[in-house]
Design a protein around this motif. Structure first.
Motif, mmCIF file in Angstrom:
data_model
loop_
_atom_site.group_PDB
_atom_site.id
_atom_site.type_symbol
_atom_site.label_atom_id
_atom_site.label_comp_id
_atom_site.label_asym_id
_atom_site.label_seq_id
_atom_site.Cartn_x
_atom_site.Cartn_y
_atom_site.Cartn_z
ATOM 1 N N THR A 1 0.836 -1.197 0.000
ATOM 2 C CA THR A 1 0.000 0.000 0.000
ATOM 3 C C THR A 1 0.874 1.251 0.000
ATOM 4 O O THR A 1 2.094 1.173 0.152
ATOM 5 N N ALA A 2 0.233 2.396 -0.136
ATOM 6 C CA ALA A 2 0.957 3.667 -0.132
ATOM 7 C C ALA A 2 1.628 3.912 1.214
ATOM 8 O O ALA A 2 2.644 4.593 1.287
ATOM 9 N N GLY A 3 1.081 3.356 2.278
ATOM 10 C CA GLY A 3 1.660 3.515 3.606
ATOM 11 C C GLY A 3 2.773 2.529 3.906
ATOM 12 O O GLY A 3 3.362 2.554 4.979
ATOM 13 N N GLY A 4 3.070 1.626 2.960
ATOM 14 C CA GLY A 4 4.147 0.665 3.140
ATOM 15 C C GLY A 4 3.713 -0.644 3.765
ATOM 16 O O GLY A 4 4.553 -1.447 4.164
ATOM 17 N N ILE A 5 2.422 -0.886 3.873
ATOM 18 C CA ILE A 5 1.919 -2.131 4.454
ATOM 19 C C ILE A 5 1.905 -3.208 3.379
ATOM 20 O O ILE A 5 1.365 -3.006 2.290
ATOM 21 N N LEU A 6 2.488 -4.357 3.703
ATOM 22 C CA LEU A 6 2.490 -5.490 2.789
ATOM 23 C C LEU A 6 1.393 -6.442 3.218
ATOM 24 O O LEU A 6 1.209 -6.693 4.412
ATOM 25 N N GLY A 7 0.676 -6.997 2.275
ATOM 26 C CA GLY A 7 -0.387 -7.923 2.612
ATOM 27 C C GLY A 7 -0.856 -8.716 1.419
ATOM 28 O O GLY A 7 -0.500 -8.441 0.272
ATOM 29 N N LYS A 8 -1.679 -9.719 1.718
ATOM 30 C CA LYS A 8 -2.251 -10.572 0.696
ATOM 31 C C LYS A 8 -3.727 -10.214 0.566
ATOM 32 O O LYS A 8 -4.430 -10.089 1.561
ATOM 33 N N VAL A 9 -4.187 -10.027 -0.644
ATOM 34 C CA VAL A 9 -5.568 -9.630 -0.893
ATOM 35 C C VAL A 9 -6.483 -10.792 -0.547
ATOM 36 O O VAL A 9 -6.320 -11.904 -1.051
ATOM 37 N N SER A 10 -7.478 -10.526 0.337
ATOM 38 C CA SER A 10 -8.439 -11.572 0.683
ATOM 39 C C SER A 10 -9.835 -11.266 0.147
ATOM 40 O O SER A 10 -10.655 -12.170 0.028
ATOM 41 N N ALA B 1 -1.369 -10.330 8.602
ATOM 42 C CA ALA B 1 -0.801 -11.373 9.448
ATOM 43 C C ALA B 1 -1.857 -12.464 9.537
ATOM 44 O O ALA B 1 -3.004 -12.267 9.139
ATOM 45 N N ALA B 2 -1.489 -13.615 10.075
ATOM 46 C CA ALA B 2 -2.434 -14.722 10.183
ATOM 47 C C ALA B 2 -3.608 -14.296 11.048
ATOM 48 O O ALA B 2 -3.450 -13.972 12.227
ATOM 49 N N GLY B 3 -4.801 -14.212 10.465
ATOM 50 C CA GLY B 3 -5.996 -13.830 11.199
ATOM 51 C C GLY B 3 -6.195 -12.329 11.357
ATOM 52 O O GLY B 3 -7.150 -11.908 11.990
ATOM 53 N N THR B 4 -5.307 -11.507 10.803
ATOM 54 C CA THR B 4 -5.439 -10.053 10.915
ATOM 55 C C THR B 4 -5.684 -9.467 9.527
ATOM 56 O O THR B 4 -4.858 -9.603 8.633
ATOM 57 N N GLU B 5 -6.842 -8.812 9.398
ATOM 58 C CA GLU B 5 -7.193 -8.216 8.115
ATOM 59 C C GLU B 5 -7.446 -6.723 8.287
ATOM 60 O O GLU B 5 -7.954 -6.294 9.316
ATOM 61 N N VAL C 1 -3.415 1.041 -2.999
ATOM 62 C CA VAL C 1 -2.561 -0.070 -3.403
ATOM 63 C C VAL C 1 -1.661 0.436 -4.518
ATOM 64 O O VAL C 1 -2.122 0.854 -5.570
ATOM 65 N N THR C 2 -0.338 0.420 -4.258
ATOM 66 C CA THR C 2 0.590 1.010 -5.223
ATOM 67 C C THR C 2 1.369 -0.013 -6.033
ATOM 68 O O THR C 2 1.679 0.237 -7.178
ATOM 69 N N THR C 3 1.695 -1.164 -5.439
ATOM 70 C CA THR C 3 2.551 -2.122 -6.122
ATOM 71 C C THR C 3 2.000 -3.527 -5.978
ATOM 72 O O THR C 3 1.564 -3.925 -4.903
ATOM 73 N N LEU C 4 2.039 -4.269 -7.045
ATOM 74 C CA LEU C 4 1.663 -5.674 -7.045
ATOM 75 C C LEU C 4 2.960 -6.480 -6.992
ATOM 76 O O LEU C 4 3.822 -6.341 -7.862
#
Length: 109
Positions: A64-73, A85-89, A97-100
């Motif tokens: 994301t623009a804020g630098g958060i990495l995550g997997k799209v659910s 994180a596991a169980g954290t959405e 969302v800036t980068t894929l």
């Protein structure tokens, strides 16, 4: 003695348009250079960003623009739900969302 003679300049052509066109030439050249160096690349980046946002799908790994990495659910028209994180959405807006990332970048999730 101290004053020099003033002579009239001969016109470059019969209508006198040659001087006017050459005075606008630097302005036109500046606009063309600005278009190719600034405007066109910005339009290309915007088009790529829009295509990436339209192609977001469940399971993609993003930054994301804020630098958060995550997997799209989950993906909706305006929002994207990321598993950070596991169980954290978290829910973020699609334009943030800036980068894929390539698949398999986030191993911990």
């Amino acid at each position: 003695m101290f004053i020099s003679n003033a002579y009239a300049q001969a016109p470059t052509d019969m209508l006198g348009l040659g001087g006017n066109l050459t005075s606008f030439l630097p302005l036109v050249l500046m606009f063309v250079v600005m278009y190719f160096l600034m405007i066109r690349p910005q339009q290309k980046r915007a088009k790529e960003q829009k295509a990436m946002m339209d192609a977001l799908a469940k399971g993609d790994e993003v930054v994301t623009a804020g630098g958060i990495l995550g997997k799209v659910s989950k993906v909706t028209d305006v929002y994207v739900t990321l598993e950070v994180a596991a169980g954290t959405e978290i829910v973020v807006q699609k334009p943030s969302v800036t980068t894929l990332l390539p698949k398999g970048t986030l191993k911990a999730l």
